[in-house]
Design an enzyme around this catalytic site. Structure first.
Site, short mmCIF file in Angstrom:
data_model
loop_
_atom_site.label_atom_id
_atom_site.label_comp_id
_atom_site.label_asym_id
_atom_site.label_seq_id
_atom_site.Cartn_x
_atom_site.Cartn_y
_atom_site.Cartn_z
N GLU A 12 48.32 34.81 35.35
CA GLU A 12 47.07 35.46 35.78
C GLU A 12 47.36 36.34 36.99
O GLU A 12 48.38 36.22 37.64
CB GLU A 12 46.02 34.40 36.16
CG GLU A 12 44.93 34.17 35.11
CD GLU A 12 43.89 35.29 35.08
OE1 GLU A 12 44.11 36.32 35.76
OE2 GLU A 12 42.88 35.13 34.38
N ASP A 113 31.70 24.13 36.14
CA ASP A 113 32.98 23.53 35.78
C ASP A 113 33.43 24.07 34.44
O ASP A 113 32.92 23.67 33.39
CB ASP A 113 32.87 22.00 35.73
CG ASP A 113 32.77 21.38 37.10
OD1 ASP A 113 33.52 21.80 37.99
OD2 ASP A 113 31.94 20.46 37.29
N ASN A 144 35.04 37.65 37.24
CA ASN A 144 36.46 37.45 36.95
C ASN A 144 37.27 38.54 37.65
O ASN A 144 37.38 38.54 38.86
CB ASN A 144 36.67 37.42 35.43
CG ASN A 144 37.71 36.41 35.01
OD1 ASN A 144 38.68 36.18 35.72
ND2 ASN A 144 37.50 35.79 33.86
N ASP A 191 38.39 40.24 31.56
CA ASP A 191 39.01 39.29 32.49
C ASP A 191 39.61 40.11 33.63
O ASP A 191 38.89 40.78 34.35
CB ASP A 191 40.04 38.45 31.73
CG ASP A 191 40.43 37.17 32.46
OD1 ASP A 191 40.62 37.22 33.70
OD2 ASP A 191 40.56 36.13 31.81
#
Length: 275
Positions: A12, A113, A144, A191
């Site tokens: 990431e 969560d 994100n 993302d």
């Protein structure tokens, strides 16, 4: 398309910095740095799961420790210290980060969560260079990827569950104003993101297994497909025109295998802004 790195758990937040690619390997709790020959090394270990990466104006390295709500800073001797405590703002995981040219760090909190709780509105925090924390925006559908224009004037946020890119004007004190939709992405789940010199945004799309280049307003300029989920992307390399993409199977394998990769694609316009 070429493969630069293999053997990642789940990469990431790739960043191009000082002639090398940096990234967070979330599944391995490591920050990794690699050259263009694919030779890599571990820069830091982050037990709380590393996410967003960035640098202060003096060159010190920052990394989000997602699960324990800390923004960590690496000192010149290599030690990791707490730059800011994010936990008073939220008990939920923190996601990506962008550090602008003034050293202001913007960090997303997903607001629930992931994988367990029902989706809920997320928030965005600002950490100033001296470590002061405050919330600057909310009501995101899974904030994100983040990017800042080269003039430090506009912040763009990828809302993965909102199928859009959202923009703000950045105020002199680092606060945000003039919220607006930068691009609607009806079939996109953005993302990680980055900016190019033509004013376009590249976004990585995990379920779509692709990276997509769009202009403001949502016009699709280019799509590159992969055989794994695409988690994040950044432009870099010697000319700033290499798109580095972190990919991994999704849903992730449960056997501990490391099938994640970094692949590279040549892009039509060079990197600008932050990251």
């Amino acid at each position: 398309m070429n493969t630069l790195l293999t053997g990642l758990a789940m990469g990431e937040s790739p960043r191009w910095h000082d002639g090398r690619l940096w990234l967070s390997d979330m599944g391995a709790s490591e920050v990794v740095r690699a050259d263009l020959d694919g030779k890599s090394e571990i820069v830091a270990t982050v037990p709380g799961m590393p996410m967003g990466l960035g640098w202060l104006p003096d060159g010190r390295f920052l990394v989000v420790s997602s699960q324990d709500g800390k923004l960590l800073r690496q000192e010149p001797d290599g030690s990791m210290v707490t730059h800011a405590d994010l936990s008073p703002l939220s008990r939920f995981p923190w996601s990506d980060m962008v550090v602008d040219g003034r050293g202001n760090a913007y960090i997303g909190n997903i607001g629930f969560d992931f994988g367990e709780g029902e989706p809920a509105p997320g928030t965005l925090a600002l950490v100033t260079p001296d470590g002061v924390v405050r919330e600057v925006a909310g009501d995101f559908e899974f904030p994100n990827g983040l990017a800042v224009t080269p003039d430090n004037g506009t912040l763009i946020v990828a809302e993965s569950y909102g199928n859009r890119l959202t923009a703000f004007d950045i105020l002199p004190d680092g606060g945000l104003a003039n919220r607006r939709v930068w691009a609607d992405l009806p079939d996109g789940f953005p993302d990680g993101i980055c900016l190019d010199a033509d004013g376009a945004v590249w976004y990585a799309d995990v379920p779509g297994q692709r990276c997509v280049r769009v202009r403001e307003g949502g016009e699709v300029l280019q799509t590159v497909g992969f055989d794994q989920g695409a988690f994040a992307c950044v432009l870099g390399g010697p000319e700033g025109t290499t798109l580095f993409v972190t990919t991994a199977p999704w849903p992730p394998a449960q056997d501990g295998s490391r099938s994640g990769r970094v692949v590279t694609v040549e892009a039509p316009a060079r990197a600008v802004g932050y990251p």
